[in-house]
Motif scaffolding. Sequence first.
Motif, PDB file in Angstrom:
ATOM      1  N   TYR A   2     102.468  48.923  26.331  1.00 60.63           N
ATOM      2  CA  TYR A   2     102.455  50.218  25.660  1.00 60.63           C
ATOM      3  C   TYR A   2     101.172  50.333  24.853  1.00 60.63           C
ATOM      4  CZ  TYR A   2     104.045  54.022  22.552  1.00 60.63           C
ATOM      5  OH  TYR A   2     104.166  55.206  21.860  1.00 60.63           O
ATOM      6  N   LYS A   3     100.425  51.411  25.079  1.00 59.10           N
ATOM      7  CA  LYS A   3      99.184  51.691  24.349  1.00 59.10           C
ATOM      8  C   LYS A   3      98.225  50.503  24.350  1.00 59.10           C
ATOM      9  CE  LYS A   3     100.939  55.366  21.416  1.00 59.10           C
ATOM     10  NZ  LYS A   3     101.100  55.887  20.052  1.00 59.10           N
ATOM     11  N   GLY A   4      98.193  49.768  25.450  1.00 61.27           N
ATOM     12  CA  GLY A   4      97.285  48.640  25.562  1.00 61.27           C
ATOM     13  C   GLY A   4      97.808  47.345  24.970  1.00 61.27           C
ATOM     14  N   TYR A   5      99.005  47.373  24.395  1.00 62.55           N
ATOM     15  CA  TYR A   5      99.611  46.178  23.816  1.00 62.55           C
ATOM     16  C   TYR A   5     100.653  45.610  24.772  1.00 62.55           C
ATOM     17  CZ  TYR A   5      97.309  47.391  19.468  1.00 62.55           C
ATOM     18  OH  TYR A   5      96.355  47.665  18.526  1.00 62.55           O
ATOM     19  N   SER A   6     100.770  44.300  24.775  1.00 69.49           N
ATOM     20  CA  SER A   6     101.754  43.609  25.609  1.00 69.49           C
ATOM     21  C   SER A   6     102.776  42.943  24.712  1.00 69.49           C
ATOM     22  CB  SER A   6     101.070  42.536  26.462  1.00 69.49           C
ATOM     23  OG  SER A   6     100.129  43.121  27.323  1.00 69.49           O
ATOM     24  N   GLY A   7     104.024  42.982  25.143  1.00 66.25           N
ATOM     25  CA  GLY A   7     105.092  42.366  24.360  1.00 66.25           C
ATOM     26  C   GLY A   7     105.933  41.436  25.199  1.00 66.25           C
ATOM     27  N   SER A   8     106.357  40.354  24.591  1.00 62.75           N
ATOM     28  CA  SER A   8     107.205  39.387  25.281  1.00 62.75           C
ATOM     29  C   SER A   8     108.640  39.897  25.340  1.00 62.75           C
ATOM     30  CB  SER A   8     107.157  38.030  24.572  1.00 62.75           C
ATOM     31  OG  SER A   8     107.668  38.130  23.256  1.00 62.75           O
ATOM     32  N   GLU A  18     104.488  51.973  14.726  1.00 58.42           N
ATOM     33  CA  GLU A  18     104.522  51.695  13.285  1.00 58.42           C
ATOM     34  C   GLU A  18     103.326  50.854  12.860  1.00 58.42           C
ATOM     35  OE1 GLU A  18     108.316  49.938  12.372  1.00 58.42           O
ATOM     36  OE2 GLU A  18     109.386  51.689  13.135  1.00 58.42           O
ATOM     37  N   TYR A  19     102.965  49.883  13.659  1.00 60.96           N
ATOM     38  CA  TYR A  19     101.806  49.047  13.364  1.00 60.96           C
ATOM     39  C   TYR A  19     100.530  49.884  13.314  1.00 60.96           C
ATOM     40  CZ  TYR A  19      98.022  45.716  14.154  1.00 60.96           C
ATOM     41  OH  TYR A  19      96.855  45.013  14.066  1.00 60.96           O
ATOM     42  N   LEU A  20     100.331  50.732  14.317  1.00 64.33           N
ATOM     43  CA  LEU A  20      99.133  51.570  14.356  1.00 64.33           C
ATOM     44  C   LEU A  20      99.108  52.570  13.200  1.00 64.33           C
ATOM     45  CD1 LEU A  20      98.935  52.172  18.210  1.00 64.33           C
ATOM     46  CD2 LEU A  20      97.521  50.620  16.826  1.00 64.33           C
ATOM     47  N   GLN A  21     100.272  53.104  12.855  1.00 65.13           N
ATOM     48  CA  GLN A  21     100.368  54.033  11.730  1.00 65.13           C
ATOM     49  C   GLN A  21     100.062  53.308  10.413  1.00 65.13           C
ATOM     50  OE1 GLN A  21     104.295  55.674  10.777  1.00 65.13           O
ATOM     51  NE2 GLN A  21     103.324  57.689  10.622  1.00 65.13           N
ATOM     52  N   PHE A  22     100.597  52.099  10.247  1.00 71.81           N
ATOM     53  CA  PHE A  22     100.327  51.304   9.050  1.00 71.81           C
ATOM     54  C   PHE A  22      98.826  51.032   8.918  1.00 71.81           C
ATOM     55  CE2 PHE A  22      99.427  47.084   7.321  1.00 71.81           C
ATOM     56  CZ  PHE A  22      99.929  47.228   6.032  1.00 71.81           C
ATOM     57  N   CYS A  23      98.203  50.633  10.024  1.00 69.26           N
ATOM     58  CA  CYS A  23      96.766  50.347   9.990  1.00 69.26           C
ATOM     59  C   CYS A  23      95.976  51.582   9.591  1.00 69.26           C
ATOM     60  CB  CYS A  23      96.290  49.826  11.350  1.00 69.26           C
ATOM     61  SG  CYS A  23      96.863  48.151  11.715  1.00 69.26           S
ATOM     62  N   GLU A  24      96.367  52.736  10.122  1.00 73.27           N
ATOM     63  CA  GLU A  24      95.679  53.979   9.780  1.00 73.27           C
ATOM     64  C   GLU A  24      95.849  54.301   8.295  1.00 73.27           C
ATOM     65  OE1 GLU A  24      95.942  58.685  10.922  1.00 73.27           O
ATOM     66  OE2 GLU A  24      96.366  57.217  12.491  1.00 73.27           O
ATOM     67  N   GLN A  25      97.067  54.164   7.781  1.00 70.02           N
ATOM     68  CA  GLN A  25      97.325  54.446   6.365  1.00 70.02           C
ATOM     69  C   GLN A  25      96.546  53.508   5.447  1.00 70.02           C
ATOM     70  OE1 GLN A  25     101.572  54.062   6.186  1.00 70.02           O
ATOM     71  NE2 GLN A  25     101.939  56.153   6.854  1.00 70.02           N
ATOM     72  N   GLU A  26      96.367  52.261   5.872  1.00 69.98           N
ATOM     73  CA  GLU A  26      95.675  51.257   5.058  1.00 69.98           C
ATOM     74  C   GLU A  26      94.171  51.214   5.347  1.00 69.98           C
ATOM     75  OE1 GLU A  26      97.155  49.300   2.660  1.00 69.98           O
ATOM     76  OE2 GLU A  26      98.888  50.599   3.034  1.00 69.98           O
ATOM     77  N   SER A  27      93.697  52.126   6.208  1.00 69.05           N
ATOM     78  CA  SER A  27      92.296  52.126   6.640  1.00 69.05           C
ATOM     79  C   SER A  27      91.882  50.759   7.167  1.00 69.05           C
ATOM     80  CB  SER A  27      91.374  52.560   5.502  1.00 69.05           C
ATOM     81  OG  SER A  27      91.685  53.858   5.078  1.00 69.05           O
ATOM     82  N   LYS A  28      92.781  50.156   7.923  1.00 66.05           N
ATOM     83  CA  LYS A  28      92.575  48.832   8.508  1.00 66.05           C
ATOM     84  C   LYS A  28      92.386  48.996  10.003  1.00 66.05           C
ATOM     85  CE  LYS A  28      95.278  44.577   9.342  1.00 66.05           C
ATOM     86  NZ  LYS A  28      95.095  44.436  10.744  1.00 66.05           N
ATOM     87  N   GLU A  29      91.428  48.295  10.551  1.00 63.11           N
ATOM     88  CA  GLU A  29      91.220  48.314  11.995  1.00 63.11           C
ATOM     89  C   GLU A  29      92.337  47.504  12.656  1.00 63.11           C
ATOM     90  OE1 GLU A  29      89.264  49.836  15.152  1.00 63.11           O
ATOM     91  OE2 GLU A  29      88.607  50.132  13.084  1.00 63.11           O
ATOM     92  N   PRO A  30      93.127  48.108  13.547  1.00 61.95           N
ATOM     93  CA  PRO A  30      94.195  47.331  14.188  1.00 61.95           C
ATOM     94  C   PRO A  30      93.622  46.244  15.085  1.00 61.95           C
ATOM     95  CG  PRO A  30      94.107  49.556  15.092  1.00 61.95           C
ATOM     96  CD  PRO A  30      93.093  49.489  13.995  1.00 61.95           C
ATOM     97  N   ASP A  31      94.333  45.126  15.158  1.00 59.66           N
ATOM     98  CA  ASP A  31      93.931  44.075  16.082  1.00 59.66           C
ATOM     99  C   ASP A  31      93.960  44.626  17.496  1.00 59.66           C
ATOM    100  OD1 ASP A  31      93.542  42.091  14.235  1.00 59.66           O
ATOM    101  OD2 ASP A  31      95.409  41.040  14.645  1.00 59.66           O
ATOM    102  N   LEU A  32      92.938  44.311  18.247  1.00 58.81           N
ATOM    103  CA  LEU A  32      92.913  44.688  19.656  1.00 58.81           C
ATOM    104  C   LEU A  32      93.428  43.521  20.469  1.00 58.81           C
ATOM    105  CD1 LEU A  32      89.436  46.432  19.842  1.00 58.81           C
ATOM    106  CD2 LEU A  32      91.680  47.492  19.654  1.00 58.81           C
TER     107      LEU A  32
END
Length: 112
Positions: free
Chosen positions: A7-13, A54-68
């Motif tokens: 999803y959105k370039g992320y992989s999950g186990s 939620e992770y991407l939204q949190f990163c945006e709110q914190e002005s943090k670059e999400p891990d790629l």
Amino acid sequence: MSQTLEYKGYSGSVLYSADDKILHGRVIGIRDAITYEGTNVRGLEKNFRAAVDEYLQFCEQESKEPDLPFRGTFNVRLGHELHKRAALYAEEHDQKLNRVVHDALEQFLSRS
């Protein structure tokens, strides 16, 4: 057979806990810890997507670059002798050590 969610370039186990009778997983390929769970496959998939959002939204709110995920770099611990052999091979074949490791890994995985 191992399964992953995408999803959105992320992989999950996708894992199953017999003790808890739930499906669970984590986003793989990044440093940040993102986990999710569900009582069935549909719920697991929904919660995986929600966790990524939620992770991407949190990163945006914190002005943090999400891990790629899977940035293309990682540390490998080979041991002294294997490192030496690989470096000497690279030198003898006028290649960079990264290219030798890349080619070896590519060849190994293509046999699987």
